[in-house]
Design a protein around this motif. Structure first.
Motif, short mmCIF file in Angstrom:
data_model
loop_
_atom_site.label_atom_id
_atom_site.label_comp_id
_atom_site.label_asym_id
_atom_site.label_seq_id
_atom_site.Cartn_x
_atom_site.Cartn_y
_atom_site.Cartn_z
N GLN B 16 -6.75 -1.21 5.45
CA GLN B 16 -5.42 -1.78 5.18
C GLN B 16 -5.27 -2.19 3.72
OE1 GLN B 16 -3.64 -1.43 7.88
NE2 GLN B 16 -5.53 -0.89 8.97
N ALA B 17 -6.34 -2.13 2.96
CA ALA B 17 -6.27 -2.56 1.55
C ALA B 17 -5.60 -1.48 0.71
CB ALA B 17 -7.69 -2.83 1.05
N PRO B 18 -5.04 -1.87 -0.45
CA PRO B 18 -4.41 -0.87 -1.33
C PRO B 18 -5.39 0.25 -1.71
CG PRO B 18 -3.93 -3.09 -2.08
CD PRO B 18 -4.95 -3.23 -0.99
N ALA B 19 -4.85 1.44 -1.93
CA ALA B 19 -5.69 2.60 -2.24
C ALA B 19 -6.55 2.35 -3.47
CB ALA B 19 -4.81 3.83 -2.45
N GLU B 20 -5.98 1.67 -4.45
CA GLU B 20 -6.74 1.40 -5.69
C GLU B 20 -7.96 0.53 -5.38
OE1 GLU B 20 -5.01 0.67 -10.03
OE2 GLU B 20 -5.08 -1.20 -8.91
N TYR B 21 -7.80 -0.43 -4.50
CA TYR B 21 -8.91 -1.31 -4.10
C TYR B 21 -9.99 -0.49 -3.37
CZ TYR B 21 -11.36 -5.34 -2.06
OH TYR B 21 -12.32 -6.27 -1.72
N ARG B 22 -9.54 0.33 -2.43
CA ARG B 22 -10.51 1.12 -1.66
C ARG B 22 -11.32 2.04 -2.57
NH1 ARG B 22 -5.99 2.26 1.65
NH2 ARG B 22 -6.13 4.48 1.12
#
Lengths: 173, 235
Positions: B16-22
């Motif tokens: 569920q985290a933002p793509a940049e975080y993942r």
């Protein structure tokens, strides 16, 4: 003889059930004396951890250690020629993966029974047991149970630590 | 770059985290998986042959197992995150291990200095991860820390022992002179975009420059104050 990965898997599966270091420093039973006699012309019992450390740290033990390392390399080469590098390393990794916690915890318990806590010596003992278990599984998988590495592995599994072979004498904790 | 307040408690939450975080979290996990394994392969395993007695050979064997175990921890976390296995194994991925592993180790003394200086660099990286916003990564870092500290302590004890003789002292100094100048590169480039991204998301807390400065000071204390030797200038 081809490399038998199922043999290695059986060694890995049995790691939990062994007596790693439980007999350290205790007198030898008659059965142990007979089994140890197969490993060297003379056996010397080491009665404590401080003495064990000193013997393991004796450079005169290097010749036998190096000969064993050479034999292990030859067995590894035979295994990889038969089954391929990835298959051999994959199978033997199970010994390292399963044994990592088992050997260290067993060494810590054995030291604690003698009233000792020594993170370094626990690691040395765990490293020795891991190496012996790895080589026993490898030798069994390549040549069968008659190989000397299998007998040394059995000695560890029975709770002992064969420390060094010096001038024909095997020192055993 | 502004920081974002976020904490990801589980791998399931990561989806569920933002793509940049993942992507950023994945880069860190891959890097640790690759470098822990490669370090064990090029330094720890070969050092068994250099060790002076069976005692040190078995200790080195155990240290190699522990470094391999660290790889396994990050590798398994990476698998749960959906990172392909081959992307976390040196030789099977295009991502290169850190440049410090290009150092050609030729002696036991050099290995002891590697444990002294390279494992201390690892400790600084792991300390930073212990405040990481991605909880599973933070947990793995915490689990590896006691062994990393033992490895660095082993480096100090063995170098101290070697320095008891004049010849040993010269050898340790020569190994430090050969290894240390390239060590600060372990912390990455200054003004790194990746590092800025990691800090934006709370995955890392410290700039590469600050970690590098911290490392150089800790190395100075070890080499000059504890061993009585000279720390060369970094590259």
């Amino acid at each position: 003889m081809p490399f038998d990965a199922a043999v290695v898997a059986a060694h890995a599966e049995a790691l939990d059930a062994q007596r790693w270091f439980e007999a350290a420093a205790l007198p030898f039973s008659a059965g142990e004396e007979r089994a140890l006699a197969d490993l060297a012309p003379r056996i010397a019992r080491v009665a404590g951890w401080a003495e064990a450390r000193a013997i393991a740290d004796d450079a005169r033990g290097n010749a036998a250690y190096d000969a064993d390392a050479h034999e292990a390399a030859l067995l590894n080469a035979r295994a990889q020629a038969a089954a391929g590098r990835d298959a051999v390393l994959g199978a033997l990794s199970a010994i390292v993966d399963r044994g990592a916690a088992i050997f260290f915890a067993a060494a810590e318990r054995a030291l604690a029974r003698s009233g000792l806590r020594d993170d370094e010596l626990s690691r040395v003992a765990a490293g020795a047991a891991a190496e012996a278990a790895y080589r026993a599984a490898l030798a069994d998988a390549v040549t069968g149970r008659a190989h000397g590495f299998v007998r040394v592995g059995a000695c560890f599994a029975a709770g002992r630590w064969p420390l060094a072979r010096i001038d024909g004498t095997l020192y055993v904790l | 770059m502004d920081t974002v307040s976020i904490e990801v408690h589980t791998v399931a939450e990561l989806a569920q985290a933002p793509a940049e975080y993942r992507e950023a979290a994945g880069k860190i996990v891959r890097s640790h998986a690759i470098n822990e394994l490669y370090g064990a392969q090029v330094f720890d395993e070969p050092a068994v042959a250099f060790a002076p007695t069976p005692y040190w050979k078995w200790l080195t064997c155990r240290v190699a197992m522990e470094e391999y175990g660290h790889h396994q921890r990050f590798f398994r976390l990476g698998q749960k995150m959906g990172i392909p296995d081959d992307a976390m194994v040196p030789g099977k991925t295009d991502k290169r291990p850190l440049s410090i592993f290009e150092f050609t180790m030729t002696s036991w003394t050099q290995f002891c200095v590697i444990k002294l200086l390279a494992d201390m660099a690892e400790i600084i990286q792991v300390e930073d991860l212990m405040e990481c916003s991605f909880r599973p990564l933070r947990d793995e870092a915490a689990k590896t820390m006691p062994e990393e500290k033992f490895h660095a302590g082993f480096g100090l004890r063995s170098c101290t022992e070697l320095c008891r003789s004049a010849a040993g002292k010269l050898e340790v100094q020569a190994a430090i002179d050969a290894l240390f100048p390239g060590m600060p590169a372990f912390f990455g480039q200054p003004h790194s975009k990746n590092n800025a991204l990691y800090r934006k998301w709370g995955l890392k807390q410290t700039t590469n420059e600050a970690m590098r400065a911290d490392y150089i000071e800790r190395a100075r204390v070890l080499v000059e104050d504890k061993l009585g030797l000279k720390l060369p200038a970094p590259d």
